[in-house]
Design a protein around this motif. Sequence first.
Motif, PDB file in Angstrom:
ATOM      1  N   GLU A   1       0.813  -1.221   0.000  1.00 26.99           N
ATOM      2  CA  GLU A   1       0.000   0.000   0.000  1.00 26.99           C
ATOM      3  C   GLU A   1       0.850   1.275   0.000  1.00 26.99           C
ATOM      4  O   GLU A   1       0.544   2.255   0.681  1.00 26.99           O
ATOM      5  CB  GLU A   1      -0.960  -0.011   1.191  1.00 26.99           C
ATOM      6  CG  GLU A   1      -1.917  -1.201   1.140  1.00 26.99           C
ATOM      7  CD  GLU A   1      -2.977  -1.174   2.222  1.00 26.99           C
ATOM      8  OE1 GLU A   1      -2.852  -0.372   3.169  1.00 26.99           O
ATOM      9  OE2 GLU A   1      -3.937  -1.971   2.132  1.00 26.99           O
TER      10      GLU A   1
ATOM     11  N   ILE B   1      -0.912   3.879 -10.099  1.00 29.63           N
ATOM     12  CA  ILE B   1      -0.192   3.004 -11.028  1.00 29.63           C
ATOM     13  C   ILE B   1      -0.702   3.326 -12.420  1.00 29.63           C
ATOM     14  O   ILE B   1      -1.913   3.226 -12.689  1.00 29.63           O
ATOM     15  CB  ILE B   1      -0.426   1.519 -10.711  1.00 29.63           C
ATOM     16  CG1 ILE B   1       0.070   1.179  -9.300  1.00 29.63           C
ATOM     17  CG2 ILE B   1       0.272   0.628 -11.741  1.00 29.63           C
ATOM     18  CD1 ILE B   1      -0.298  -0.224  -8.844  1.00 29.63           C
TER      19      ILE B   1
ATOM     20  N   LEU C   1      -0.807  -1.041  -4.073  1.00 27.73           N
ATOM     21  CA  LEU C   1      -1.658   0.132  -4.229  1.00 27.73           C
ATOM     22  C   LEU C   1      -2.261   0.544  -2.883  1.00 27.73           C
ATOM     23  O   LEU C   1      -2.723  -0.299  -2.118  1.00 27.73           O
ATOM     24  CB  LEU C   1      -2.776  -0.163  -5.232  1.00 27.73           C
ATOM     25  CG  LEU C   1      -3.620   1.029  -5.687  1.00 27.73           C
ATOM     26  CD1 LEU C   1      -2.774   2.002  -6.498  1.00 27.73           C
ATOM     27  CD2 LEU C   1      -4.812   0.554  -6.515  1.00 27.73           C
TER      28      LEU C   1
ATOM     29  N   GLY D   1      -5.767   4.699  -3.598  1.00 29.39           N
ATOM     30  CA  GLY D   1      -5.084   4.755  -4.886  1.00 29.39           C
ATOM     31  C   GLY D   1      -5.900   4.274  -6.072  1.00 29.39           C
ATOM     32  O   GLY D   1      -6.985   3.719  -5.932  1.00 29.39           O
TER      33      GLY D   1
ATOM     34  N   MET E   1      -5.396   2.554 -10.279  1.00 34.63           N
ATOM     35  CA  MET E   1      -4.556   1.923 -11.286  1.00 34.63           C
ATOM     36  C   MET E   1      -5.220   2.109 -12.641  1.00 34.63           C
ATOM     37  O   MET E   1      -6.413   1.829 -12.797  1.00 34.63           O
ATOM     38  CB  MET E   1      -4.384   0.430 -11.001  1.00 34.63           C
ATOM     39  CG  MET E   1      -3.532  -0.301 -12.030  1.00 34.63           C
ATOM     40  SD  MET E   1      -3.273  -2.030 -11.542  1.00 34.63           S
ATOM     41  CE  MET E   1      -2.124  -2.577 -12.818  1.00 34.63           C
TER      42      MET E   1
ATOM     43  N   THR F   1      -9.731   0.744  -8.855  1.00 28.97           N
ATOM     44  CA  THR F   1      -9.394   1.210  -7.524  1.00 28.97           C
ATOM     45  C   THR F   1      -9.445   0.042  -6.547  1.00 28.97           C
ATOM     46  O   THR F   1     -10.009  -1.010  -6.845  1.00 28.97           O
ATOM     47  CB  THR F   1     -10.348   2.317  -7.026  1.00 28.97           C
ATOM     48  OG1 THR F   1     -11.673   1.778  -6.937  1.00 28.97           O
ATOM     49  CG2 THR F   1     -10.319   3.514  -7.954  1.00 28.97           C
ATOM     50  N   LYS F   2      -8.879   0.265  -5.376  1.00 33.55           N
ATOM     51  CA  LYS F   2      -8.848  -0.763  -4.347  1.00 33.55           C
ATOM     52  C   LYS F   2     -10.051  -0.657  -3.413  1.00 33.55           C
ATOM     53  O   LYS F   2     -10.446  -1.627  -2.777  1.00 33.55           O
ATOM     54  CB  LYS F   2      -7.552  -0.602  -3.542  1.00 33.55           C
ATOM     55  CG  LYS F   2      -7.124  -1.829  -2.765  1.00 33.55           C
ATOM     56  CD  LYS F   2      -5.700  -1.645  -2.282  1.00 33.55           C
ATOM     57  CE  LYS F   2      -5.171  -2.901  -1.635  1.00 33.55           C
ATOM     58  NZ  LYS F   2      -3.731  -2.788  -1.305  1.00 33.55           N
TER      59      LYS F   2
ATOM     60  N   TYR G   1     -11.428   6.415  -2.899  1.00 37.05           N
ATOM     61  CA  TYR G   1     -10.273   6.768  -3.724  1.00 37.05           C
ATOM     62  C   TYR G   1     -10.162   8.280  -3.916  1.00 37.05           C
ATOM     63  O   TYR G   1     -11.147   9.017  -3.864  1.00 37.05           O
ATOM     64  CB  TYR G   1     -10.359   6.070  -5.086  1.00 37.05           C
ATOM     65  CG  TYR G   1     -11.651   6.322  -5.843  1.00 37.05           C
ATOM     66  CD1 TYR G   1     -11.832   7.468  -6.619  1.00 37.05           C
ATOM     67  CD2 TYR G   1     -12.690   5.391  -5.791  1.00 37.05           C
ATOM     68  CE1 TYR G   1     -13.005   7.690  -7.301  1.00 37.05           C
ATOM     69  CE2 TYR G   1     -13.877   5.608  -6.475  1.00 37.05           C
ATOM     70  CZ  TYR G   1     -14.029   6.753  -7.227  1.00 37.05           C
ATOM     71  OH  TYR G   1     -15.207   6.982  -7.897  1.00 37.05           O
TER      72      TYR G   1
END
Length: 314
Positions: A58, A63, A97, A101, A103, A163-164, A168
């Motif tokens: 994390e 990314i 991530l 965050g 990607m 996204t995680k 975000y």
Amino acid sequence: MAIHNKSHYNHALMSLNKMRKDNTLKYKTPINFTCPDRPMLCLDITDCCDFLSALPDESIQLICIDPPYNLELAGWDIYDNYIEWASKWLDEAYRVLSKSGSMVIFGGIQFREVKSGDLIDIIHYVRYHTKFKLVNTIIWRYKNGMSAHRYFANRHEEIIWLTKSNDYYFDLDSVREPYSEKDLEAALKDKRLNPENTRKGKNPTNVWEINRLNGNSKERVGHPTQKPVEIIDRLVKALSYPGSVVLDFFAGSGTVGRVCIAEGRHCLMCDSNKSSIDYFNRHLDLMRKMGQCADYTSIDNVESFFARLERESL
């Protein structure tokens, strides 16, 4: 008579809501962060999975990658089982991530063969084998491209935004498109729109009209799949904040590094081809010729990168 406790007058609830906002990046803007004078940048020539394995959990805000598509254009673009290979860096990307965050992955959905690096396969993998959330599919539309006689000529590529979590970071204001004077006047008359946001500009939507780089482009540094600065700049400004860490483990021409220097983000890049160093240095030369600041602090390895980042955050 019943007494109704309206939540927006409940001071305890207001305090809780403030604490939630203070502990999340969801409501932050660039003014809440300090922009580094000299962003740190590490460019390593190594395998992407080896590079990813060295990153802390994390630790990455954004990314941004343009991976090989398995179109057999060169040795670096040939994989017997593309998704088996891609699953390794997708799993590692999820690990590194941050919770706030994002990607973004460049690609296409028009490839004909099952073994190719189609974004459809990548989306299928992340949906069934990871906890990534798909926020947007961005259509990058351009007017210039190859002609075709056996199918409709392609004039777009796709970018998927993952996204995680739902918490975000997203800074829409930094990438709004200005209205024309006439359109702004009309938009301000629309009672459904917030006048304050309307004056900032309009949402660029998920269809971006940005031309590809032609052979004579002044941005060209020699890489065959180089992406325009404009499109990377929009992604970096919207999905990362000043002083955060951006990662590109398929560095290619190094455009992500160039944008990070210009926008005050720290950057980690790797590529299996040592030509990436030459491409990136050409970017720096172009920045200087354009009168842009190309100053950054070069870091040799990942361990030193995060050690220095930690020292500077104290």
